[in-house]
Design a protein around this motif. Structure first.
Motif, PDB file in Angstrom:
ATOM      1  N   LEU A 162      20.206 -16.918  31.433  1.00 39.15           N
ATOM      2  CA  LEU A 162      20.125 -18.258  30.813  1.00 39.15           C
ATOM      3  C   LEU A 162      21.081 -19.322  31.871  1.00 39.15           C
ATOM      4  CD1 LEU A 162      18.929 -20.083  28.774  1.00 39.15           C
ATOM      5  CD2 LEU A 162      21.022 -19.557  27.445  1.00 39.15           C
ATOM      6  N   LEU A 163      20.246 -20.295  32.338  1.00 36.86           N
ATOM      7  CA  LEU A 163      20.824 -21.203  33.122  1.00 36.86           C
ATOM      8  C   LEU A 163      21.056 -22.518  32.389  1.00 36.86           C
ATOM      9  CD1 LEU A 163      19.365 -19.093  35.181  1.00 36.86           C
ATOM     10  CD2 LEU A 163      20.079 -20.917  36.904  1.00 36.86           C
ATOM     11  N   GLY A 164      22.430 -23.019  32.547  1.00 36.25           N
ATOM     12  CA  GLY A 164      22.480 -24.383  32.030  1.00 36.25           C
ATOM     13  C   GLY A 164      22.239 -25.663  33.067  1.00 36.25           C
ATOM     14  N   PHE A 165      22.523 -26.905  32.690  1.00 39.51           N
ATOM     15  CA  PHE A 165      21.789 -27.798  33.576  1.00 39.51           C
ATOM     16  C   PHE A 165      22.651 -29.128  33.364  1.00 39.51           C
ATOM     17  CE2 PHE A 165      19.061 -31.711  33.790  1.00 39.51           C
ATOM     18  CZ  PHE A 165      18.346 -31.402  34.855  1.00 39.51           C
ATOM     19  N   VAL A 166      23.093 -29.862  34.515  1.00 43.14           N
ATOM     20  CA  VAL A 166      23.786 -30.953  34.512  1.00 43.14           C
ATOM     21  C   VAL A 166      23.577 -31.579  35.548  1.00 43.14           C
ATOM     22  CG1 VAL A 166      25.878 -30.037  33.068  1.00 43.14           C
ATOM     23  CG2 VAL A 166      25.886 -29.949  35.567  1.00 43.14           C
ATOM     24  N   GLY A 167      23.824 -33.251  35.432  1.00 42.64           N
ATOM     25  CA  GLY A 167      23.903 -34.048  36.945  1.00 42.64           C
ATOM     26  C   GLY A 167      25.107 -34.035  37.315  1.00 42.64           C
ATOM     27  N   ALA A 168      25.118 -34.423  38.711  1.00 44.80           N
ATOM     28  CA  ALA A 168      26.490 -34.498  39.548  1.00 44.80           C
ATOM     29  C   ALA A 168      27.063 -36.050  39.183  1.00 44.80           C
ATOM     30  CB  ALA A 168      26.111 -34.377  40.971  1.00 44.80           C
ATOM     31  N   PRO A 169      28.250 -36.339  39.360  1.00 47.08           N
ATOM     32  CA  PRO A 169      28.850 -37.690  39.202  1.00 47.08           C
ATOM     33  C   PRO A 169      28.193 -38.704  39.787  1.00 47.08           C
ATOM     34  CG  PRO A 169      30.705 -35.899  39.141  1.00 47.08           C
ATOM     35  CD  PRO A 169      29.413 -35.399  39.607  1.00 47.08           C
ATOM     36  N   TRP A 170      27.775 -38.545  41.246  1.00 42.79           N
ATOM     37  CA  TRP A 170      27.317 -39.767  41.780  1.00 42.79           C
ATOM     38  C   TRP A 170      25.881 -40.052  41.120  1.00 42.79           C
ATOM     39  CZ3 TRP A 170      28.077 -43.856  44.782  1.00 42.79           C
ATOM     40  CH2 TRP A 170      27.077 -44.270  45.490  1.00 42.79           C
ATOM     41  N   THR A 171      25.209 -39.048  41.082  1.00 41.49           N
ATOM     42  CA  THR A 171      23.588 -39.197  40.577  1.00 41.49           C
ATOM     43  C   THR A 171      23.702 -40.076  39.268  1.00 41.49           C
ATOM     44  OG1 THR A 171      22.625 -37.522  41.766  1.00 41.49           O
ATOM     45  CG2 THR A 171      21.560 -38.031  39.843  1.00 41.49           C
ATOM     46  N   ILE A 172      24.658 -39.440  38.179  1.00 42.33           N
ATOM     47  CA  ILE A 172      24.574 -40.254  36.950  1.00 42.33           C
ATOM     48  C   ILE A 172      25.024 -41.520  37.130  1.00 42.33           C
ATOM     49  CG2 ILE A 172      26.101 -39.852  34.663  1.00 42.33           C
ATOM     50  CD1 ILE A 172      25.861 -37.043  34.995  1.00 42.33           C
ATOM     51  N   ALA A 173      25.908 -41.730  38.057  1.00 42.16           N
ATOM     52  CA  ALA A 173      26.722 -43.190  38.098  1.00 42.16           C
ATOM     53  C   ALA A 173      25.513 -44.248  38.543  1.00 42.16           C
ATOM     54  CB  ALA A 173      27.856 -42.971  39.233  1.00 42.16           C
ATOM     55  N   THR A 174      24.718 -43.663  39.547  1.00 41.63           N
ATOM     56  CA  THR A 174      23.581 -44.473  40.038  1.00 41.63           C
ATOM     57  C   THR A 174      22.941 -45.288  38.553  1.00 41.63           C
ATOM     58  OG1 THR A 174      21.989 -42.956  40.071  1.00 41.63           O
ATOM     59  CG2 THR A 174      23.256 -43.296  41.948  1.00 41.63           C
ATOM     60  N   TYR A 175      22.691 -44.380  37.726  1.00 42.20           N
ATOM     61  CA  TYR A 175      21.959 -45.131  36.406  1.00 42.20           C
ATOM     62  C   TYR A 175      23.161 -45.921  35.677  1.00 42.20           C
ATOM     63  CZ  TYR A 175      18.470 -41.478  37.118  1.00 42.20           C
ATOM     64  OH  TYR A 175      17.449 -40.828  37.793  1.00 42.20           O
ATOM     65  N   VAL A 176      24.300 -45.445  35.691  1.00 41.01           N
ATOM     66  CA  VAL A 176      25.364 -46.085  34.886  1.00 41.01           C
ATOM     67  C   VAL A 176      25.828 -47.418  35.327  1.00 41.01           C
ATOM     68  CG1 VAL A 176      27.592 -46.188  33.739  1.00 41.01           C
ATOM     69  CG2 VAL A 176      26.165 -44.046  33.916  1.00 41.01           C
ATOM     70  N   GLN A 226      23.466 -24.976  37.098  1.00 45.70           N
ATOM     71  CA  GLN A 226      23.118 -25.773  37.972  1.00 45.70           C
ATOM     72  C   GLN A 226      23.352 -27.240  37.902  1.00 45.70           C
ATOM     73  OE1 GLN A 226      19.204 -24.900  39.916  1.00 45.70           O
ATOM     74  NE2 GLN A 226      18.555 -23.666  38.297  1.00 45.70           N
ATOM     75  N   ILE A 227      24.006 -27.674  38.934  1.00 46.34           N
ATOM     76  CA  ILE A 227      24.445 -28.860  39.229  1.00 46.34           C
ATOM     77  C   ILE A 227      23.396 -29.600  40.116  1.00 46.34           C
ATOM     78  CG2 ILE A 227      26.127 -30.597  39.894  1.00 46.34           C
ATOM     79  CD1 ILE A 227      28.320 -28.090  39.483  1.00 46.34           C
ATOM     80  N   PHE A 228      22.788 -30.960  39.541  1.00 54.02           N
ATOM     81  CA  PHE A 228      21.844 -31.435  40.245  1.00 54.02           C
ATOM     82  C   PHE A 228      22.483 -32.781  40.754  1.00 54.02           C
ATOM     83  CE2 PHE A 228      19.161 -28.503  38.115  1.00 54.02           C
ATOM     84  CZ  PHE A 228      18.216 -28.197  39.096  1.00 54.02           C
ATOM     85  N   ASP A 229      22.618 -32.951  41.978  1.00 56.94           N
ATOM     86  CA  ASP A 229      23.074 -34.256  42.596  1.00 56.94           C
ATOM     87  C   ASP A 229      21.621 -35.037  43.269  1.00 56.94           C
ATOM     88  OD1 ASP A 229      24.482 -36.353  43.431  1.00 56.94           O
ATOM     89  OD2 ASP A 229      25.494 -35.361  45.120  1.00 56.94           O
ATOM     90  N   SER A 230      20.736 -35.234  42.264  1.00 55.24           N
ATOM     91  CA  SER A 230      19.376 -35.700  42.921  1.00 55.24           C
ATOM     92  C   SER A 230      19.408 -36.782  43.878  1.00 55.24           C
ATOM     93  CB  SER A 230      18.712 -36.040  41.375  1.00 55.24           C
ATOM     94  OG  SER A 230      18.756 -34.953  40.496  1.00 55.24           O
ATOM     95  N   TRP A 231      20.340 -37.863  43.639  1.00 57.61           N
ATOM     96  CA  TRP A 231      20.408 -38.971  44.331  1.00 57.61           C
ATOM     97  C   TRP A 231      21.579 -38.923  45.580  1.00 57.61           C
ATOM     98  CZ3 TRP A 231      15.727 -39.133  43.532  1.00 57.61           C
ATOM     99  CH2 TRP A 231      15.277 -39.479  42.092  1.00 57.61           C
ATOM    100  N   GLY A 232      22.043 -37.755  45.526  1.00 57.06           N
ATOM    101  CA  GLY A 232      23.159 -37.548  46.514  1.00 57.06           C
ATOM    102  C   GLY A 232      22.525 -37.773  47.894  1.00 57.06           C
ATOM    103  N   GLY A 233      21.126 -37.143  48.273  1.00 59.42           N
ATOM    104  CA  GLY A 233      20.730 -37.385  49.523  1.00 59.42           C
ATOM    105  C   GLY A 233      20.258 -38.728  49.979  1.00 59.42           C
ATOM    106  N   GLN A 234      20.592 -39.715  49.018  1.00 53.86           N
ATOM    107  CA  GLN A 234      20.440 -41.111  49.429  1.00 53.86           C
ATOM    108  C   GLN A 234      21.554 -41.877  50.108  1.00 53.86           C
ATOM    109  OE1 GLN A 234      17.436 -42.980  48.866  1.00 53.86           O
ATOM    110  NE2 GLN A 234      16.668 -40.969  48.194  1.00 53.86           N
ATOM    111  N   LEU A 264      27.986 -21.012  39.895  1.00 49.75           N
ATOM    112  CA  LEU A 264      27.454 -22.701  39.779  1.00 49.75           C
ATOM    113  C   LEU A 264      26.722 -23.016  41.314  1.00 49.75           C
ATOM    114  CD1 LEU A 264      31.284 -24.506  39.368  1.00 49.75           C
ATOM    115  CD2 LEU A 264      29.322 -23.749  37.454  1.00 49.75           C
ATOM    116  N   VAL A 265      25.547 -23.461  40.865  1.00 49.91           N
ATOM    117  CA  VAL A 265      24.513 -23.693  42.108  1.00 49.91           C
ATOM    118  C   VAL A 265      24.612 -25.207  42.213  1.00 49.91           C
ATOM    119  CG1 VAL A 265      22.159 -23.503  42.463  1.00 49.91           C
ATOM    120  CG2 VAL A 265      23.245 -21.754  41.185  1.00 49.91           C
ATOM    121  N   LEU A 266      24.469 -25.684  43.362  1.00 49.05           N
ATOM    122  CA  LEU A 266      24.430 -27.121  43.595  1.00 49.05           C
ATOM    123  C   LEU A 266      23.083 -27.483  44.497  1.00 49.05           C
ATOM    124  CD1 LEU A 266      25.470 -29.946  43.751  1.00 49.05           C
ATOM    125  CD2 LEU A 266      26.912 -29.141  45.844  1.00 49.05           C
ATOM    126  N   TYR A 267      22.461 -28.260  44.035  1.00 55.56           N
ATOM    127  CA  TYR A 267      20.996 -28.820  44.545  1.00 55.56           C
ATOM    128  C   TYR A 267      21.088 -30.276  44.887  1.00 55.56           C
ATOM    129  CZ  TYR A 267      16.206 -29.805  45.655  1.00 55.56           C
ATOM    130  OH  TYR A 267      15.216 -30.062  45.950  1.00 55.56           O
TER     131      TYR A 267
END
Length: 384
Positions: A162-176, A226-234, A264-267
């Motif tokens: 069973l895997l959990g799911f979070v956003g990375a700080p930079w990606t979350i901060a883009t929304y905030v 899994q840690i998703f830095d979805s917008w880190g690639g920007q 911990l997995v980073l994407y």
């Protein structure tokens, strides 16, 4: 293309990696109530709690592969988002999530969902005064996440991770900072220069909240996160080094102290220019999107960190033999240690269920012994 013929494509890497596969339950949306909890068992998991630092040779295949332990075959997962993919496909891993913004109200950032605009944050944080609205994360406000994890852990126990799911700080901060979704990231990028002290304080506060949220998910039943830095690639690589990497490292440091045995997995979307920097965060596994060649990614990252991916989701629209060949190629290039077999991104809308089922069937049929035997047979043929 059979397994032995894959040797020439990735022969320089040898056979030194292991893989796994997962499936996602629930919906990737911006709704706080998007977690799926079976109606008849909605409160049945409340007494369930996991020791956060637990680690065992009997852990699920996916978890052992993520840690780099020897495994017999590549565990398989993908990003299917239907409500009952577990029952339909029986992957080696299940991830249940709503949106990376789910924890925001729990530490002082309320938001609304508008049909066209998506998430809207009425009071973006761009000043020292605005930072005062933040407070330590109130995990009780996220009890529905814990309930969902506990129930699902009991349902898949012994059969899948069973895997959990979070956003990375930079990606979350883009929304905030931006106040919602954006295509340009101009406000937060300019803030790196106009108000760096405010942005660093915000990122650090988010990192602390997300670290506690990860520990909460593990104690609620998640084997792996899994840690998703979805917008880190920007960000350009040097900017990612300064504005994303340190705060992912902050998360890793906190989680390691409490949950040292939790992989911990980073994407990151579009991470081809960031692989070596991602490795330095200290995570166990780096997710590769399909634009990165698996053999090249493995070579650049080395054997000290696992890899996840990276079949192009569009292959699930191809003839099944072509999908089989691509899965085999990816697994061969990744090697038999520290590899999670997955798509290079989420399942595309309209993907045939037959193709998803085939993906998992192929994953279950592969064994690392067959790769070794095929490599030996090919060498013998060449010598003869």
């Amino acid at each position: 293309m059979g397994l032995p013929s894959l040797t020439s494509a990735c022969g320089s890497l040898g056979c030194t990696s292991s893989s796994m596969s997962t499936v996602q339950l629930g919906f990737h949306c911006s709704s706080l109530d998007a977690f799926w909890v079976p109606r008849k068992r909605r409160n049945s998991g409340r007494g369930f709690r996991v020791a956060c630092s637990s680690s065992s040779p009997t852990d699920p295949l996916l978890v052992r592969a993520a840690r780099g332990d020897p495994v017999s075959r590549p565990p398989g997962m993908d990003d299917a988002t239907s409500r009952k993919p577990w029952e339909a496909f029986h992957p080696d891993g299940v991830i249940i999530f709503s949106d990376i913004l789910t924890p925001l109200p729990a530490f002082g950032v309320p938001f609304d969902i508008e049909e066209v605009r998506g998430p809207v944050i009425g009071s973006p944080i761009r000043s020292e005064e605005a930072l005062k609205s933040l407070h330590p994360i109130d995990l009780e406000k996220l009890h529905f996440v814990g309930d969902s994890l506990r129930i699902l852990r009991q349902e898949v126990e012994g059969r899948a991770a069973l895997l959990g799911f979070v956003g990375a700080p930079w990606t979350i901060a883009t929304y905030v900072v931006e106040g919602g979704t954006t295509r340009t990231y101009t406000v937060i990028k300019s803030m790196c220069h106009t108000a760096p002290h405010v942005l660093r304080a915000l990122l650090s506060r988010i990192a602390q909240a997300i670290a506690e949220y990860i520990i909460f998910q593990v104690e609620s039943g998640a084997h792996c996160i899994q840690i998703f830095d979805s917008w880190g690639g920007q960000l350009p690589p040097d900017m990612w080094e300064s504005w994303s990497k340190p705060y992912i490292q902050q998360i890793v440091d906190v989680v390691r102290k409490k949950c040292p045995g939790t992989p911990l997995v980073l994407y990151i979307n579009g991470n081809g220019g960031l692989l070596e920097r991602m490795r330095e965060t200290g995570v166990d596994v780096i997710g590769l999107d399909w634009t990165v060649d698996m053999a090249d990614g493995r070579k650049r990252l080395g054997s000290g960190v696992g890899v996840q991916g990276n079949v192009d989701p569009a292959y699930l629209f191809s003839p099944l033999p072509a999908l089989t060949e691509e899965i085999q190629r990816v697994v061969k290039c990744a090697g038999p240690k520290g590899h999670i077999l997955n798509l290079g991104h989420g399942v595309l809308v309209g993907t045939p269920e037959e193709a998803v089922a085939h993906f998992f069937n192929v994953a279950r049929s592969l064994t690392y012994d067959s790769f070794v035997q095929g490599h030996a047979a090919e060498k013998a043929t060449l010598v003869a």
